[in-house]
Design an enzyme around this catalytic site. Structure first.
Site, short mmCIF file in Angstrom:
data_model
loop_
_atom_site.label_atom_id
_atom_site.label_comp_id
_atom_site.label_asym_id
_atom_site.label_seq_id
_atom_site.Cartn_x
_atom_site.Cartn_y
_atom_site.Cartn_z
N ARG A 260 0.84 -1.20 0.00
CA ARG A 260 0.00 0.00 0.00
C ARG A 260 0.87 1.25 0.00
NH1 ARG A 260 -4.78 -1.87 4.29
NH2 ARG A 260 -5.13 -3.90 3.29
N ARG A 275 2.11 1.88 10.62
CA ARG A 275 1.60 2.16 9.27
C ARG A 275 2.71 1.88 8.26
NH1 ARG A 275 -2.95 5.02 7.85
NH2 ARG A 275 -3.14 5.77 9.99
N GLU A 347 -6.06 -1.13 14.93
CA GLU A 347 -6.91 -2.01 14.13
C GLU A 347 -6.10 -3.17 13.56
OE1 GLU A 347 -8.36 -2.33 9.69
OE2 GLU A 347 -8.55 -0.28 10.48
N SER A 350 -10.58 -5.69 9.69
CA SER A 350 -11.86 -5.11 9.29
C SER A 350 -12.66 -6.23 8.66
CB SER A 350 -11.66 -3.98 8.28
OG SER A 350 -11.34 -2.79 8.92
N ARG A 389 0.48 -5.31 13.58
CA ARG A 389 -0.10 -4.69 14.78
C ARG A 389 -0.38 -5.72 15.87
NH1 ARG A 389 -4.04 -0.20 11.82
NH2 ARG A 389 -2.33 1.03 10.94
#
Length: 415
Positions: A260, A275, A347, A350, A389
Protein backbone atom coordinates in the site's frame (compact mmCIF):
# COMPACT_ATOMS: atom_id res chain seq x y z
CA UNK A 1 -21.58 -2.02 -8.26
CA UNK A 2 -24.92 -1.04 -6.75
CA UNK A 3 -28.16 -2.73 -7.78
CA UNK A 4 -29.83 -0.77 -10.66
CA UNK A 5 -33.10 -0.85 -8.69
CA UNK A 6 -31.77 2.00 -6.53
CA UNK A 7 -31.46 4.18 -9.64
CA UNK A 8 -34.76 3.18 -11.23
CA UNK A 9 -37.07 2.42 -8.31
CA UNK A 10 -35.60 3.82 -5.09
CA UNK A 11 -33.60 6.93 -5.93
CA UNK A 12 -34.46 8.46 -2.56
CA UNK A 13 -32.70 5.64 -0.70
CA UNK A 14 -29.60 6.05 -2.86
CA UNK A 15 -29.54 9.80 -2.19
CA UNK A 16 -29.97 9.15 1.54
CA UNK A 17 -27.19 6.53 1.51
CA UNK A 18 -24.78 8.88 -0.26
CA UNK A 19 -25.57 11.67 2.18
CA UNK A 20 -24.95 9.38 5.17
CA UNK A 21 -21.62 8.34 3.68
CA UNK A 22 -20.56 11.98 3.25
CA UNK A 23 -20.90 11.83 -0.54
CA UNK A 24 -22.80 14.27 -2.79
CA UNK A 25 -26.44 13.05 -2.96
CA UNK A 26 -27.15 14.96 -6.19
CA UNK A 27 -24.93 12.46 -8.04
CA UNK A 28 -27.82 9.99 -7.70
CA UNK A 29 -30.10 12.18 -9.84
CA UNK A 30 -27.37 12.66 -12.44
CA UNK A 31 -26.94 8.89 -12.72
CA UNK A 32 -30.69 8.32 -12.87
CA UNK A 33 -30.99 10.82 -15.73
CA UNK A 34 -28.15 9.10 -17.59
CA UNK A 35 -29.75 5.71 -17.04
CA UNK A 36 -33.08 6.98 -18.42
CA UNK A 37 -31.36 8.38 -21.50
CA UNK A 38 -29.50 5.10 -22.10
CA UNK A 39 -32.73 3.12 -21.92
CA UNK A 40 -34.48 5.69 -24.11
CA UNK A 41 -31.76 5.45 -26.77
CA UNK A 42 -31.91 1.65 -26.71
CA UNK A 43 -35.68 1.83 -27.29
CA UNK A 44 -35.22 4.26 -30.19
CA UNK A 45 -32.61 2.00 -31.75
CA UNK A 46 -34.76 -1.12 -31.35
CA UNK A 47 -37.70 0.64 -33.03
CA UNK A 48 -35.54 1.99 -35.85
CA UNK A 49 -33.89 -1.37 -36.52
CA UNK A 50 -37.27 -3.05 -36.57
CA UNK A 51 -38.57 -0.46 -39.05
CA UNK A 52 -35.42 -0.83 -41.17
CA UNK A 53 -35.90 -4.59 -41.39
CA UNK A 54 -39.58 -4.27 -42.28
CA UNK A 55 -38.98 -1.61 -44.94
CA UNK A 56 -35.98 -3.50 -46.29
CA UNK A 57 -38.25 -6.44 -47.07
CA UNK A 58 -40.62 -4.12 -49.00
CA UNK A 59 -38.06 -2.95 -51.57
CA UNK A 60 -37.82 -6.16 -53.68
CA UNK A 61 -41.62 -6.60 -53.55
CA UNK A 62 -42.25 -3.02 -54.70
CA UNK A 63 -39.73 -3.35 -57.54
CA UNK A 64 -41.29 -6.66 -58.59
CA UNK A 65 -44.72 -5.02 -58.70
CA UNK A 66 -43.37 -1.98 -60.57
CA UNK A 67 -44.08 0.43 -57.71
CA UNK A 68 -41.98 3.49 -56.90
CA UNK A 69 -39.65 2.43 -54.06
CA UNK A 70 -37.89 5.82 -53.81
CA UNK A 71 -39.84 7.10 -50.75
CA UNK A 72 -38.99 3.88 -48.89
CA UNK A 73 -35.33 4.16 -49.92
CA UNK A 74 -35.27 7.75 -48.66
CA UNK A 75 -36.74 6.62 -45.35
CA UNK A 76 -34.16 3.84 -45.06
CA UNK A 77 -31.42 6.40 -45.65
CA UNK A 78 -32.91 8.59 -42.92
CA UNK A 79 -33.13 5.59 -40.57
CA UNK A 80 -29.47 4.67 -41.21
CA UNK A 81 -28.43 8.23 -40.35
CA UNK A 82 -30.51 8.23 -37.16
CA UNK A 83 -29.16 4.81 -36.10
CA UNK A 84 -25.59 6.03 -36.55
CA UNK A 85 -26.36 9.17 -34.53
CA UNK A 86 -28.08 7.28 -31.70
CA UNK A 87 -25.41 4.56 -31.57
CA UNK A 88 -22.71 7.19 -31.11
CA UNK A 89 -24.66 8.90 -28.33
CA UNK A 90 -25.47 5.54 -26.71
CA UNK A 91 -21.78 4.55 -26.60
CA UNK A 92 -20.93 7.88 -24.99
CA UNK A 93 -23.76 7.78 -22.45
CA UNK A 94 -23.12 4.13 -21.51
CA UNK A 95 -19.43 4.86 -20.92
CA UNK A 96 -20.32 7.93 -18.82
CA UNK A 97 -22.91 5.95 -16.83
CA UNK A 98 -20.50 3.08 -16.18
CA UNK A 99 -17.77 5.47 -15.02
CA UNK A 100 -20.13 7.27 -12.62
CA UNK A 101 -21.50 3.98 -11.26
CA UNK A 102 -17.98 2.71 -10.54
CA UNK A 103 -17.47 5.66 -8.17
CA UNK A 104 -20.71 5.01 -6.22
CA UNK A 105 -20.05 3.23 -2.88
CA UNK A 106 -22.14 0.42 -1.49
CA UNK A 107 -25.47 1.08 0.24
CA UNK A 108 -25.03 0.81 4.04
CA UNK A 109 -27.08 -1.86 5.78
CA UNK A 110 -29.99 -0.46 7.81
CA UNK A 111 -28.31 -1.54 11.07
CA UNK A 112 -25.18 0.58 10.46
CA UNK A 113 -25.03 3.59 12.82
CA UNK A 114 -25.22 6.96 11.08
CA UNK A 115 -22.16 9.12 11.62
CA UNK A 116 -19.61 11.40 10.02
CA UNK A 117 -16.26 9.71 10.78
CA UNK A 118 -14.43 7.37 13.16
CA UNK A 119 -15.47 9.51 16.12
CA UNK A 120 -19.04 8.25 15.56
CA UNK A 121 -18.12 4.55 15.45
CA UNK A 122 -19.75 2.36 18.09
CA UNK A 123 -17.79 0.12 20.47
CA UNK A 124 -19.77 -3.12 20.60
CA UNK A 125 -17.70 -4.85 23.27
CA UNK A 126 -14.31 -4.86 24.97
CA UNK A 127 -12.50 -8.02 26.04
CA UNK A 128 -9.80 -7.86 28.73
CA UNK A 129 -6.66 -9.87 28.08
CA UNK A 130 -3.67 -10.40 30.34
CA UNK A 131 -2.10 -7.45 32.10
CA UNK A 132 1.21 -6.23 30.64
CA UNK A 133 4.12 -8.19 32.14
CA UNK A 134 6.16 -5.01 32.61
CA UNK A 135 5.30 -2.40 35.21
CA UNK A 136 6.16 0.29 32.65
CA UNK A 137 5.32 -1.09 29.19
CA UNK A 138 7.71 0.06 26.46
CA UNK A 139 6.77 0.92 22.88
CA UNK A 140 7.72 -1.77 20.38
CA UNK A 141 10.43 0.34 18.74
CA UNK A 142 12.28 0.57 22.08
CA UNK A 143 11.85 -3.16 22.72
CA UNK A 144 13.02 -3.95 19.21
CA UNK A 145 16.12 -1.80 19.58
CA UNK A 146 16.97 -3.12 23.07
CA UNK A 147 16.78 -6.75 21.93
CA UNK A 148 18.17 -6.17 18.45
CA UNK A 149 15.16 -7.79 16.75
CA UNK A 150 13.61 -4.86 14.82
CA UNK A 151 15.96 -2.91 12.53
CA UNK A 152 14.12 0.10 11.12
CA UNK A 153 17.30 1.95 10.13
CA UNK A 154 18.51 -0.81 7.79
CA UNK A 155 14.99 -1.27 6.45
CA UNK A 156 14.92 2.44 5.57
CA UNK A 157 18.35 2.11 3.96
CA UNK A 158 17.03 -0.74 1.79
CA UNK A 159 13.59 0.62 0.88
CA UNK A 160 12.87 3.99 2.48
CA UNK A 161 10.40 4.88 5.21
CA UNK A 162 7.44 2.71 6.30
CA UNK A 163 9.26 -0.60 5.83
CA UNK A 164 10.51 -2.93 8.54
CA UNK A 165 13.17 -5.58 8.98
CA UNK A 166 12.73 -8.33 11.55
CA UNK A 167 15.64 -10.41 12.83
CA UNK A 168 15.98 -13.52 14.96
CA UNK A 169 13.15 -13.71 17.52
CA UNK A 170 10.98 -11.16 15.71
CA UNK A 171 11.18 -13.02 12.39
CA UNK A 172 10.34 -16.28 14.15
CA UNK A 173 7.44 -14.68 16.01
CA UNK A 174 5.93 -13.29 12.79
CA UNK A 175 6.24 -16.70 11.12
CA UNK A 176 4.68 -18.32 14.19
CA UNK A 177 1.74 -15.90 14.08
CA UNK A 178 1.09 -16.70 10.41
CA UNK A 179 1.26 -20.46 11.05
CA UNK A 180 -1.07 -20.11 14.04
CA UNK A 181 -3.60 -18.03 12.09
CA UNK A 182 -3.64 -20.44 9.15
CA UNK A 183 -3.93 -23.55 11.29
CA UNK A 184 -6.70 -22.17 13.49
CA UNK A 185 -8.71 -20.83 10.56
CA UNK A 186 -8.36 -24.15 8.75
CA UNK A 187 -10.06 -25.81 11.73
CA UNK A 188 -13.05 -23.53 11.08
CA UNK A 189 -13.38 -24.70 7.48
CA UNK A 190 -11.40 -22.07 5.57
CA UNK A 191 -9.68 -23.46 2.46
CA UNK A 192 -6.14 -22.16 2.04
CA UNK A 193 -5.34 -20.40 -1.25
CA UNK A 194 -1.96 -19.07 -2.36
CA UNK A 195 -2.85 -16.47 -5.05
CA UNK A 196 -0.63 -14.35 -7.32
CA UNK A 197 0.59 -11.12 -5.75
CA UNK A 198 0.31 -9.25 -9.06
CA UNK A 199 -3.07 -8.82 -10.75
CA UNK A 200 -4.57 -7.22 -13.84
CA UNK A 201 -6.40 -3.91 -13.66
CA UNK A 202 -9.88 -5.41 -14.14
CA UNK A 203 -9.34 -7.57 -11.06
CA UNK A 204 -9.03 -4.41 -8.93
CA UNK A 205 -12.18 -3.02 -10.54
CA UNK A 206 -13.91 -6.24 -9.50
CA UNK A 207 -12.98 -5.96 -5.82
CA UNK A 208 -13.71 -2.21 -5.71
CA UNK A 209 -10.20 -0.75 -5.29
CA UNK A 210 -10.42 0.84 -8.75
CA UNK A 211 -11.15 3.37 -10.02
CA UNK A 212 -11.44 5.39 -6.80
CA UNK A 213 -8.26 4.33 -4.98
CA UNK A 214 -5.75 4.31 -7.82
CA UNK A 215 -3.28 6.52 -5.94
CA UNK A 216 -3.06 3.94 -3.14
CA UNK A 217 -1.79 1.18 -5.45
CA UNK A 218 1.63 0.13 -6.71
CA UNK A 219 1.63 -0.43 -10.49
CA UNK A 220 4.35 -2.17 -12.49
CA UNK A 221 5.62 -1.38 -15.99
CA UNK A 222 3.75 -4.46 -17.22
CA UNK A 223 0.41 -2.88 -16.24
CA UNK A 224 0.03 -5.28 -13.32
CA UNK A 225 -0.71 -4.14 -9.77
CA UNK A 226 0.72 -5.38 -6.48
CA UNK A 227 -2.19 -6.51 -4.33
CA UNK A 228 -3.07 -4.25 -1.37
CA UNK A 229 -4.82 -7.22 0.26
CA UNK A 230 -5.60 -10.86 -0.62
CA UNK A 231 -9.25 -9.78 -0.73
CA UNK A 232 -8.53 -8.62 -4.30
CA UNK A 233 -7.72 -12.02 -5.86
CA UNK A 234 -10.15 -13.88 -3.58
CA UNK A 235 -13.06 -11.63 -4.63
CA UNK A 236 -12.31 -12.54 -8.25
CA UNK A 237 -11.71 -16.24 -7.72
CA UNK A 238 -15.12 -17.18 -9.21
CA UNK A 239 -15.26 -14.30 -11.68
CA UNK A 240 -17.76 -14.90 -14.52
CA UNK A 241 -18.84 -18.19 -12.95
CA UNK A 242 -22.25 -19.56 -11.98
CA UNK A 243 -22.01 -21.62 -8.79
CA UNK A 244 -24.49 -24.27 -7.67
CA UNK A 245 -26.54 -23.54 -4.57
CA UNK A 246 -25.14 -26.58 -2.75
CA UNK A 247 -21.58 -25.24 -3.16
CA UNK A 248 -22.36 -22.30 -0.87
CA UNK A 249 -21.09 -21.08 1.48
CA UNK A 250 -17.45 -21.25 0.39
CA UNK A 251 -14.77 -20.25 2.91
CA UNK A 252 -11.31 -19.21 1.69
CA UNK A 253 -8.19 -17.88 3.40
CA UNK A 254 -4.93 -16.62 1.96
CA UNK A 255 -1.62 -15.56 3.49
CA UNK A 256 0.03 -12.85 1.39
CA UNK A 257 2.13 -9.74 1.65
CA UNK A 258 0.09 -6.55 1.18
CA UNK A 259 1.42 -3.48 -0.63
CA UNK A 260 0.00 0.00 0.00
CA UNK A 261 1.32 3.42 -0.95
CA UNK A 262 -0.43 5.01 2.06
CA UNK A 263 -0.91 8.15 -0.02
CA UNK A 264 -2.05 11.09 2.06
CA UNK A 265 -0.90 9.57 5.36
CA UNK A 266 2.46 11.31 5.59
CA UNK A 267 3.13 12.50 9.12
CA UNK A 268 0.83 9.85 10.62
CA UNK A 269 2.29 6.96 12.66
CA UNK A 270 5.85 7.70 11.54
CA UNK A 271 7.48 5.77 14.41
CA UNK A 272 7.63 2.02 14.59
CA UNK A 273 5.63 -0.36 12.41
CA UNK A 274 2.07 0.89 12.85
CA UNK A 275 1.60 2.16 9.27
CA UNK A 276 3.54 0.39 6.51
CA UNK A 277 3.93 0.11 2.74
CA UNK A 278 4.38 -3.67 3.01
CA UNK A 279 3.07 -6.10 5.61
CA UNK A 280 1.75 -9.65 5.97
CA UNK A 281 -1.83 -10.70 6.49
CA UNK A 282 -4.04 -13.77 6.55
CA UNK A 283 -7.25 -12.83 4.76
CA UNK A 284 -10.59 -14.58 5.28
CA UNK A 285 -13.16 -14.56 2.49
CA UNK A 286 -16.65 -16.03 2.04
CA UNK A 287 -19.09 -16.59 -0.82
CA UNK A 288 -22.62 -17.03 0.53
CA UNK A 289 -26.29 -16.99 -0.36
CA UNK A 290 -27.88 -13.56 0.27
CA UNK A 291 -30.13 -14.73 3.09
CA UNK A 292 -27.17 -16.19 5.00
CA UNK A 293 -24.59 -13.42 4.63
CA UNK A 294 -25.27 -11.54 7.88
CA UNK A 295 -25.14 -14.71 9.98
CA UNK A 296 -21.87 -15.50 8.20
CA UNK A 297 -20.59 -12.00 9.03
CA UNK A 298 -21.09 -12.66 12.74
CA UNK A 299 -19.35 -16.04 12.41
CA UNK A 300 -16.39 -14.44 10.65
CA UNK A 301 -16.11 -11.85 13.40
CA UNK A 302 -16.14 -14.61 16.03
CA UNK A 303 -13.48 -16.53 14.09
CA UNK A 304 -11.15 -13.51 14.06
CA UNK A 305 -11.89 -12.69 17.72
CA UNK A 306 -11.00 -16.22 18.80
CA UNK A 307 -7.42 -15.68 17.57
CA UNK A 308 -7.01 -12.60 19.77
CA UNK A 309 -8.55 -14.41 22.72
CA UNK A 310 -6.12 -17.32 22.32
CA UNK A 311 -3.19 -14.86 22.30
CA UNK A 312 -4.42 -13.28 25.55
CA UNK A 313 -4.60 -9.78 24.09
CA UNK A 314 -6.97 -7.03 25.18
CA UNK A 315 -9.18 -6.06 22.25
CA UNK A 316 -12.44 -4.41 21.36
CA UNK A 317 -15.05 -4.76 18.60
CA UNK A 318 -16.02 -1.53 16.84
CA UNK A 319 -19.01 -1.18 14.52
CA UNK A 320 -18.20 1.39 11.84
CA UNK A 321 -20.62 4.24 11.17
CA UNK A 322 -21.83 5.20 7.69
CA UNK A 323 -19.19 7.90 7.25
CA UNK A 324 -16.30 5.53 8.06
CA UNK A 325 -17.43 2.52 6.02
CA UNK A 326 -15.11 1.20 3.34
CA UNK A 327 -16.13 1.82 -0.27
CA UNK A 328 -17.36 -1.73 -0.98
CA UNK A 329 -18.80 -2.52 2.46
CA UNK A 330 -22.45 -2.57 3.50
CA UNK A 331 -21.51 -3.28 7.14
CA UNK A 332 -18.14 -3.52 8.90
CA UNK A 333 -16.75 -4.50 12.28
CA UNK A 334 -13.20 -3.49 13.18
CA UNK A 335 -11.21 -5.49 15.71
CA UNK A 336 -8.73 -3.33 17.61
CA UNK A 337 -6.04 -4.61 19.98
CA UNK A 338 -4.68 -2.53 22.82
CA UNK A 339 -0.93 -1.89 22.62
CA UNK A 340 0.13 -0.86 26.16
CA UNK A 341 3.55 0.50 25.12
CA UNK A 342 2.19 3.06 22.67
CA UNK A 343 -1.02 3.39 24.70
CA UNK A 344 -3.30 3.00 21.69
CA UNK A 345 -5.97 0.83 20.14
CA UNK A 346 -4.70 -0.55 16.83
CA UNK A 347 -6.91 -2.01 14.13
CA UNK A 348 -5.92 -5.58 13.23
CA UNK A 349 -8.98 -6.64 11.25
CA UNK A 350 -11.86 -5.11 9.29
CA UNK A 351 -14.64 -7.65 8.79
CA UNK A 352 -17.14 -6.65 6.14
CA UNK A 353 -20.21 -7.83 4.29
CA UNK A 354 -20.20 -6.33 0.79
CA UNK A 355 -23.51 -8.06 -0.05
CA UNK A 356 -23.71 -8.34 -3.88
CA UNK A 357 -21.57 -5.23 -4.55
CA UNK A 358 -18.41 -7.09 -5.58
CA UNK A 359 -20.36 -9.95 -7.17
CA UNK A 360 -22.01 -7.53 -9.61
CA UNK A 361 -18.58 -6.24 -10.63
CA UNK A 362 -17.14 -9.74 -11.04
CA UNK A 363 -20.33 -11.36 -12.39
CA UNK A 364 -20.20 -14.07 -9.73
CA UNK A 365 -23.60 -15.76 -9.53
CA UNK A 366 -25.29 -18.91 -8.29
CA UNK A 367 -28.33 -20.92 -9.29
CA UNK A 368 -30.80 -22.41 -6.81
CA UNK A 369 -31.96 -25.99 -7.26
CA UNK A 370 -34.75 -26.27 -9.82
CA UNK A 371 -34.39 -22.64 -10.94
CA UNK A 372 -33.24 -21.30 -14.31
CA UNK A 373 -32.66 -17.77 -13.09
CA UNK A 374 -29.32 -16.91 -11.50
CA UNK A 375 -28.68 -14.63 -8.52
CA UNK A 376 -25.62 -12.75 -7.35
CA UNK A 377 -23.75 -14.24 -4.41
CA UNK A 378 -22.87 -12.18 -1.36
CA UNK A 379 -19.19 -11.80 -0.51
CA UNK A 380 -17.57 -11.17 2.88
CA UNK A 381 -13.99 -10.41 3.81
CA UNK A 382 -11.93 -9.87 6.93
CA UNK A 383 -8.40 -10.14 8.26
CA UNK A 384 -7.69 -13.23 10.23
CA UNK A 385 -5.33 -11.51 11.11
CA UNK A 386 -2.84 -8.82 9.95
CA UNK A 387 0.54 -9.51 11.59
CA UNK A 388 2.35 -6.19 12.31
CA UNK A 389 -0.10 -4.69 14.78
CA UNK A 390 -0.77 -8.03 16.47
CA UNK A 391 3.02 -8.30 16.76
CA UNK A 392 3.14 -4.83 18.35
CA UNK A 393 0.47 -5.67 20.95
CA UNK A 394 2.12 -9.02 21.67
CA UNK A 395 5.62 -7.80 22.42
CA UNK A 396 4.42 -4.72 24.30
CA UNK A 397 2.15 -6.91 26.44
CA UNK A 398 4.52 -9.85 26.95
CA UNK A 399 7.79 -7.91 27.41
CA UNK A 400 9.20 -8.34 30.91
CA UNK A 401 11.40 -6.01 32.91
CA UNK A 402 14.26 -8.54 32.82
CA UNK A 403 14.56 -7.92 29.05
CA UNK A 404 12.81 -11.06 27.84
CA UNK A 405 9.56 -11.63 25.97
CA UNK A 406 7.26 -14.40 27.12
CA UNK A 407 5.76 -16.41 24.27
CA UNK A 408 2.01 -17.15 24.53
CA UNK A 409 1.31 -20.85 24.97
CA UNK A 410 -0.50 -21.21 21.64
CA UNK A 411 2.57 -20.00 19.71
CA UNK A 412 5.24 -22.12 21.43
CA UNK A 413 4.98 -25.10 19.10
CA UNK A 414 5.65 -22.80 16.12
CA UNK A 415 8.73 -21.24 17.78
Amino acid sequence: MIDPKYIREDIGRLEDALKKRGEKPEVAREIAALDRRVRELKKYLDDLRKERNEKGKLIPLMKKEGKNAQPVLERLKEIASKIKEYEKELDEKEAELKEKLLFIPNIPHESVPVGKDEEDNRVVKEVKGIDPLSENPLPHWDIGEKLGIIDLKRAARLSGSRFYLFKSFAAKLERALVSFFLEENAKKGYIEVLPPYLVREEILYGSGQLPKFREELYKTQDDLYLIPTAEVPLANLHRDEILNEDELPIYYMAFTPCFRREAGSYGKDVRGIIRLHQFHKVELFKYTKPEESYDELEKMREDAESLLQALGLTYRVVELCTGDLGFSAAKTYDLEVYAPGVGRWLEVSSISNTEDFQARRTMTRFRRKGQKKTEYVHTLNGSGLATPRVFIALIETYYKDDGTIEVPEVLKKYM
